[in-house]
Design a protein around this motif. Structure first.
Motif, PDB file in Angstrom:
ATOM      1  N   THR A  90       0.832  -1.192   0.000  1.00  0.00           N
ATOM      2  CA  THR A  90       0.000   0.000   0.000  1.00  0.00           C
ATOM      3  C   THR A  90       0.870   1.246   0.000  1.00  0.00           C
ATOM      4  O   THR A  90       2.058   1.193   0.308  1.00  0.00           O
ATOM      5  CB  THR A  90      -0.898   0.043   1.241  1.00  0.00           C
ATOM      6  N   PRO A 192       0.010  14.857  -0.704  1.00  0.00           N
ATOM      7  CA  PRO A 192      -1.410  14.701  -1.021  1.00  0.00           C
ATOM      8  C   PRO A 192      -1.669  13.313  -1.596  1.00  0.00           C
ATOM      9  O   PRO A 192      -2.760  12.793  -1.520  1.00  0.00           O
ATOM     10  CB  PRO A 192      -1.666  15.771  -2.070  1.00  0.00           C
TER      11      PRO A 192
ATOM     12  N   LEU C 117     -12.883   8.304   5.769  1.00  0.00           N
ATOM     13  CA  LEU C 117     -13.316   7.878   4.445  1.00  0.00           C
ATOM     14  C   LEU C 117     -14.489   8.695   3.900  1.00  0.00           C
ATOM     15  O   LEU C 117     -14.703   8.746   2.704  1.00  0.00           O
ATOM     16  CB  LEU C 117     -13.666   6.398   4.458  1.00  0.00           C
ATOM     17  N   ILE C 131      -7.675   7.548  10.197  1.00  0.00           N
ATOM     18  CA  ILE C 131      -7.268   6.283  10.804  1.00  0.00           C
ATOM     19  C   ILE C 131      -6.680   5.318   9.790  1.00  0.00           C
ATOM     20  O   ILE C 131      -5.715   4.628  10.078  1.00  0.00           O
ATOM     21  CB  ILE C 131      -8.448   5.657  11.574  1.00  0.00           C
ATOM     22  N   LEU C 132      -7.214   5.297   8.578  1.00  0.00           N
ATOM     23  CA  LEU C 132      -6.692   4.339   7.602  1.00  0.00           C
ATOM     24  C   LEU C 132      -5.754   5.009   6.607  1.00  0.00           C
ATOM     25  O   LEU C 132      -4.716   4.462   6.264  1.00  0.00           O
ATOM     26  CB  LEU C 132      -7.849   3.661   6.863  1.00  0.00           C
ATOM     27  N   MET C 133      -6.137   6.193   6.147  1.00  0.00           N
ATOM     28  CA  MET C 133      -5.229   6.924   5.276  1.00  0.00           C
ATOM     29  C   MET C 133      -4.337   7.809   6.144  1.00  0.00           C
ATOM     30  O   MET C 133      -4.532   7.899   7.346  1.00  0.00           O
ATOM     31  CB  MET C 133      -6.024   7.785   4.284  1.00  0.00           C
ATOM     32  N   TRP C 134      -3.394   8.458   5.508  1.00  0.00           N
ATOM     33  CA  TRP C 134      -2.497   9.287   6.299  1.00  0.00           C
ATOM     34  C   TRP C 134      -3.027  10.712   6.375  1.00  0.00           C
ATOM     35  O   TRP C 134      -3.785  11.159   5.533  1.00  0.00           O
ATOM     36  CB  TRP C 134      -1.093   9.259   5.711  1.00  0.00           C
ATOM     37  N   GLY C 136      -3.119  14.337   5.758  1.00  0.00           N
ATOM     38  CA  GLY C 136      -2.573  15.071   4.626  1.00  0.00           C
ATOM     39  C   GLY C 136      -3.036  14.520   3.290  1.00  0.00           C
ATOM     40  O   GLY C 136      -2.859  15.149   2.260  1.00  0.00           O
ATOM     41  N   PHE C 137      -3.623  13.350   3.305  1.00  0.00           N
ATOM     42  CA  PHE C 137      -4.176  12.781   2.073  1.00  0.00           C
ATOM     43  C   PHE C 137      -5.335  13.643   1.604  1.00  0.00           C
ATOM     44  O   PHE C 137      -6.094  14.161   2.422  1.00  0.00           O
ATOM     45  CB  PHE C 137      -4.663  11.350   2.336  1.00  0.00           C
ATOM     46  N   PRO C 141     -11.999   9.333   0.393  1.00  0.00           N
ATOM     47  CA  PRO C 141     -12.099   8.468  -0.783  1.00  0.00           C
ATOM     48  C   PRO C 141     -13.379   7.643  -0.911  1.00  0.00           C
ATOM     49  O   PRO C 141     -13.691   7.215  -2.010  1.00  0.00           O
ATOM     50  CB  PRO C 141     -10.880   7.546  -0.647  1.00  0.00           C
ATOM     51  N   MET C 253      -2.988   2.276  12.140  1.00  0.00           N
ATOM     52  CA  MET C 253      -3.310   1.239  11.158  1.00  0.00           C
ATOM     53  C   MET C 253      -3.462   1.833   9.775  1.00  0.00           C
ATOM     54  O   MET C 253      -3.207   3.009   9.569  1.00  0.00           O
ATOM     55  CB  MET C 253      -4.557   0.501  11.597  1.00  0.00           C
ATOM     56  N   GLY C 254      -3.841   1.019   8.853  1.00  0.00           N
ATOM     57  CA  GLY C 254      -4.000   1.493   7.482  1.00  0.00           C
ATOM     58  C   GLY C 254      -2.854   1.078   6.587  1.00  0.00           C
ATOM     59  O   GLY C 254      -2.846   1.389   5.412  1.00  0.00           O
ATOM     60  N   TYR C 255      -1.897   0.342   7.136  1.00  0.00           N
ATOM     61  CA  TYR C 255      -0.768  -0.092   6.304  1.00  0.00           C
ATOM     62  C   TYR C 255      -1.164  -1.210   5.350  1.00  0.00           C
ATOM     63  O   TYR C 255      -0.396  -1.578   4.482  1.00  0.00           O
ATOM     64  CB  TYR C 255       0.400  -0.524   7.188  1.00  0.00           C
ATOM     65  N   HIS C 257      -4.477  -1.043   4.161  1.00  0.00           N
ATOM     66  CA  HIS C 257      -5.795  -0.588   3.734  1.00  0.00           C
ATOM     67  C   HIS C 257      -5.871  -0.720   2.224  1.00  0.00           C
ATOM     68  O   HIS C 257      -5.271   0.051   1.501  1.00  0.00           O
ATOM     69  CB  HIS C 257      -5.986   0.860   4.153  1.00  0.00           C
TER      70      HIS C 257
END
Lengths: 222, 198, 581
Positions: A90, A192, C117, C131-134, C136-137, C141, C253-255, C257
């Motif tokens: 990922t 981003p 999300l 929690i799942l993405m980082w 700053g994303f 989604p 977590m989220g590594y 995802h």
């Protein structure tokens, strides 16, 4: 050392007196170098997803990769020779993987186990998935399957051993210092979206192009 | 209280298993490894001692339903021609969960009309999740799941038509029961058709 | 399978006039609450009605109706059917919904997930971070109008595949030639990196003390994972230590995802089945069941009698192999390096042989279909199952008991460590063995029966100390009970068809919502699905035990030693595939 092993090492064309068989081998530096590496490939204890379970199964009693000198799973990259990328890579995880790869001492190999590590797998379309570890690392062996059975994994590892057998100390990528792979792989970082430092000019140009397109469109719409 | 009794009890279990290794080797002397009955014994409820399958010298037989990667079937004609069973109806491509099947429907070069033959067929093995839906829902028994798992390579795997095609005889050899069942159904269907035609 | 909701008899609308209305959309049940009254309503539901157990919380994006809905599924730990209620806000940022963490602390991670999300801002949440993405994303989604770089079409099957399906790599189609997207005009050289970890480190409790002689004592922060042999995958925990004692801990977590839900909403109903295999990859059979159950409930179709028995057999075999591996791995974490794990893998291999023979794959079984199963069990496999159930497995479980249970080192490492009381376990929405080890006899197979579990004679395994040792013992108990169920099922399995439906790759699901829950080996596995009558689900949410059980991780770990953390995490029995999805 077993007699068969010595026979493997011997160069054809050099007769060894019968009284010395089993005690002596005439060989090249390449052969001895490869022999040493192929017989003790220590994988990194590094599981990402489903494939990791099959990797553990391959290490466990029934398939027992110890028979190939691969039983020593090292949790530290400093002590391992081969990174089995077992599972979906990922975007959040990839910086850690690259860092681990850079920390591995040469000679080092990468095995992409399973569809996900080879090319994204069933999750390729996902927004957080890197479509194949070969976007970042030089992969030596690809093992398709979802997940590859332990026997398929061992087959892949045998293929890796065969690849090692054919390598020459003169041409391997890591002693050169000039080849692309002999230096550390730049670690991507999370902005981003995932930013690969090697692709920064490309991203910049493309983003500028998109902005120009948008500007062109905007007056028309107005 | 720490008496060590529990530890000894546990060590007893490991000791028993350790001794079993040798006893079982003796009991099955000479036929424990590299023989079908030896492998069957090591996969049975009575398996004891060393559990290892000595891959690649001996291989664990895969069950008939085992699925790895899909392949396309062709019937061998009398002159060695390959009659591809696929009609490029596209059901496998529609059913495929990760959408890794790509089909170009064949057209007649003269009339330009579609013909029941694929002009191109790709399966991206690096996306395929080996779920077996393509084989399950194919109405023509034209795509099946392979047993061959020794497919590792030094490059990425995009399987095109050449790689995918395998003869029906191969299919019959890996899945004899399924093959027999399908042939029977086919014959019954043809007989029914013939009866109707008369 | 239809469970009559007690909500029919309750008139909650009269109790909260104007704020609570019954959900009258066709196929929906439960109540719609206005955000203003949500907390009051939740308090009432928990304290007056006794729905003390929040099981599922998820957001649904109704793009055409321009509303963002949050769904709550609550149950009573005394058993019985549950209550569903929803609240919604217009789909215009900021979307604000009050947080229910103060009422059900188990909502913590689930609300963070909805924020990450869907961009639903839960006001009053103590630590609302991604929690799942980082951090700053860009974007949220799971929203229906958010497209990923490899976006092909809204729903499968894609038109690009057939009839004119010349193969093209997705990379060739995407704007940046890879699975990434940046805004037009984005300049990576000028972009100033914001530290994605900053918010995380700020959320940790830190301390600094000074003794009378002016010596300062500071905290130590230890990052365990994402690459660490004891985290069972790519899980990461940030631990603040005082010497060796854990002061504060945050799971990261989220590594792994991999966008299961986003892909799931694009898949057709049936295409999701093999994807569920990859949730908890140890127990694909149970995952299949949970999903099949949710869809069957919505479709209102029966399950073939023989298939019901096959389902029970497969699910219970899964449970046994899962618990065996858990015990082996837990012992690994405690330092009994590999002997118990290797013994466990041996038994697991034999069970996997059965799975492989009936389903075709060792791990990714993809065995269930709506209305039944895909293939009958052949006589060879049946014999293997009988051998295992009546002979081998009881013997081997006994052997595990002898090997480990009384071992003094294990007892002293586990007994009294990280206890969790029954009240805490319920409040944190713990599920499965973790809940039952704390003295709550809640097993969905009994409390809200599904399939044919009501026909079998078995006990709900329960232990009362809630410590690590009980968490180990309860796994042994459950294996014994599974053997009991299996023996009855193998004896009672009737002949007959294995599916009530004709095999077909398309499925017609009437519009509505459904929540299907099964007692997975790791705890409650729930699927919340919303159908609009189309071939694809509108919403596909998976409530996974690993994810929710971790809510209490910090609670359990604070005050223990760092070495115990490894074991505590091991006993929660997480698997990353379903934790991160």
């Amino acid at each position: 050392m077993k007699e068969e092993d010595l026979r493997d090492l011997n160069l054809p064309g050099y007769e060894i007196p019968p009284e010395l068989t089993g005690q002596l081998a005439i060989t090249t530096l390449d052969r001895i170098y490869n022999f040493g590496r192929r017989a003790s490939l220590w994988p990194m204890m590094f599981g990402l997803a489903c494939c990791a379970i099959e990797m553990i199964c391959a290490q466990a009693g029934r398939y027992d990769m110890a028979r190939f000198g691969m039983e020593v799973m090292r949790p530290s990259p400093r002590q391992s020779d081969v990174m089995i990328v077992a599972g979906t890579v990922t975007k959040k995880m990839v910086p850690a993987i690259i860092r681990l790869y850079n920390q591995m001492p040469e000679p080092k190999y990468v095995v992409a186990m399973g569809a996900c590590a080879s090319g994204g797998g069933p999750f390729k379309e996902g927004y957080n998935v890197v479509a194949g570890i070969d976007k970042f690392l030089p992969v030596d062996v690809y093992i398709p399957g979802c997940p590859p059975t332990p026997q398929a994994l061992i087959h892949g590892m045998i293929l890796l051993q065969q690849k090692i057998d054919k390598q020459s100390i003169k041409h391997v990528r890591w002693y050169d210092g000039k080849k692309e792979d002999s230096v550390a792989v730049p670690v991507p970082y999370l902005g981003p979206d995932l930013i690969d430092p090697r692709r920064i000019p490309e991203i910049k140009a493309k983003a500028a192009e998109l902005a120009a397109q948008q500007q062109q469109l905007a007056p028309e719409q107005a | 209280m720490l008496t060590g009794k529990g530890i000894l009890k546990g060590l007893g279990v490991t000791l028993k298993r350790f001794i079993d290794t040798y006893l079982d080797d003796l009991r099955w002397w000479g036929k424990r490894y590299y023989t079908p009955e030896g492998i069957a014994h090591r996969s049975s409820k009575d398996a004891k001692g060393v559990f290892t399958i000595q891959y690649p010298e001996e291989k664990l037989p895969v069950p008939e339903e085992f699925r790895y990667k899909p392949f396309l079937l062709y019937d061998e004609g009398p002159n060695g021609e390959k009659n591809i069973r696929c009609t490029s109806c596209g059901i496998c491509a529609k059913a495929c969960p990760p959408q890794c099947i790509w089909i170009v429907r064949g057209t007649d070069p003269q009339t330009g009309r579609p013909v029941p033959q694929p002009a191109g067929f790709w399966i991206d093995a690096d996306i395929c999740m080996s779920c077996g839906f393509c084989a399950e829902y194919c109405p023509f028994d034209a795509i099946k799941m392979d047993h061959n798992y020794e497919v590792a390579s030094y490059t990425r795997n995009l399987m095109d038509m050449n790689e995918l095609l395998k003869p029906v005889s191969y299919y019959a050899s890996i899945r004899p029961l399924n093959y027999a069942r399908e042939e029977e159904a086919r014959k019954a269907k043809e007989a029914a058709k013939a009866a109707k035609g008369q | 399978m239809a469970t009559p909701a007690p909500t029919d008899t309750l008139d909650l609308a009269a109790r909260f006039p104007g704020a609570v209305t019954p959900d009258t959309r066709p196929g929906y049940t439960g109540w719609v609450v206005t955000p203003e009254k949500l907390l009051e309503f939740a308090q009432f539901v928990r304290d007056e009605l006794g729905y003390d157990y929040l099981v599922n919380l998820c957001a649904v994006d109704y793009l055409p109706e321009d509303r963002m809905e949050v769904v709550y599924n609550v149950f009573k730990t005394t058993g019985g059917p549950g209550l569903t209620f929803k609240t919604w806000a217009p789909r215009k940022d900021p979307i604000e919904i009050p947080s229910v963490v103060s009422i059900w602390p188990g909502a913590d991670f689930q609300e963070r997930e909805a924020w990450d999300l869907y961009g639903v801002r839960f006001t009053g949440h103590p630590d609302l971070r991604r929690i799942l993405m980082w951090e700053g994303f860009e974007g949220h989604p799971m929203r229906k109008d958010w497209q990923e770089p490899f976006y092909d079409e809204d729903v499968k099957p894609f038109k690009r595949r057939w009839p004119d399906g010349k193969h093209v790599y997705a990379e060739k189609r995407s704007v940046y030639g890879d699975n990434v997207y940046f805004k037009p005009g984005f300049d990576p050289e000028k972009w100033t990196p914001t530290d994605p970890e900053e918010a995380l480190y700020k959320s940790l409790k830190k301390y600094k003390t000074e003794t009378s002689d002016g010596i300062e004592t500071d905290h130590i922060i230890v990052n365990m994972g994402p690459q660490h042999p004891s985290t069972h995958g790519v899980f990461r925990a940030v631990v603040v230590l005082d010497g060796e004692t854990v002061v504060s801990l945050k799971p990261v977590m989220g590594y792994l995802h991999r966008n299961h839900e986003k892909i799931g909403e694009r898949n057709t109903w049936l295409q999701n089945m093999p994807y569920t295999d990859r949730l908890d990859y140890f127990n694909s059979m149970t995952n299949n069941w949970g999903y099949a159950l949710a869809v069957e409930k919505l479709m209102g179709i029966p399950v073939a009698e023989r298939a019901e028995y096959i389902r029970v057999i497969m699910a219970e075999l899964s449970r046994i192999q899962n618990h065996l591996i858990l015990i082996g791995m837990l012992l690994n974490d405690l330092g009994a390096y590999f002997t118990p794990a290797l013994y466990a893998f041996e038994e697991r291999e034999l069970i996997l042989d059965v799975f492989e023979a009936v389903s075709g794959s060792r791990m990714m079984c993809n065995y269930f279909r709506f209305g039944g199963v895909v293939r009958d069990i052949d006589e060879d496999s049946m014999k293997k199952i009988r051998d295992l159930v009546f002979d081998r497995l009881p013997r081997k479980i006994e052997e595990f008991d002898h090997l480990l249970t009384e071992n003094e080192i294990i007892v002293s490492r586990l007994k009294g460590v990280a206890p969790l009381s029954a009240e805490e376990a319920i409040a944190y929405s713990m599920a499965g063995p973790m809940l039952r080890a704390s003295g709550v006899p809640y097993d969905i197979r009994r409390a809200d029966p599904y399939g044919i579990y009501d026909r079998f004679d078995f006990d709900v395994a329960v232990r009362y100390n809630g410590d690590m040792y009980d968490r180990y013992l309860i796994r042994l108990d459950e294996m014994h009970q599974s053997i009991r169920i299996l023996q009855q099922a193998v004896k009672g399995i009737p002949e007959g068809p294995i599916s009530s439906q004709k095999p077909s790759y398309t499925t017609k699901v009437p519009p509505g919502e459904s929540y299907g829950r099964v007692e997975g080996p790791k705890g409650e596995l729930g699927f919340y699905i919303v159908s609009t009558g189309k071939p694809n689900p509108w919403r596909y949410h998976v409530r996974t035990p690993s994810f929710v059980n971790l809510t209490a991780l910090e609670k359990m770990c604070v005050g223990t030693k760092i070495a115990d953390f490894v074991a505590i995490l091991g006993a929660v029995d997480i698997v990353l595939g379903e934790l991160d999805r």
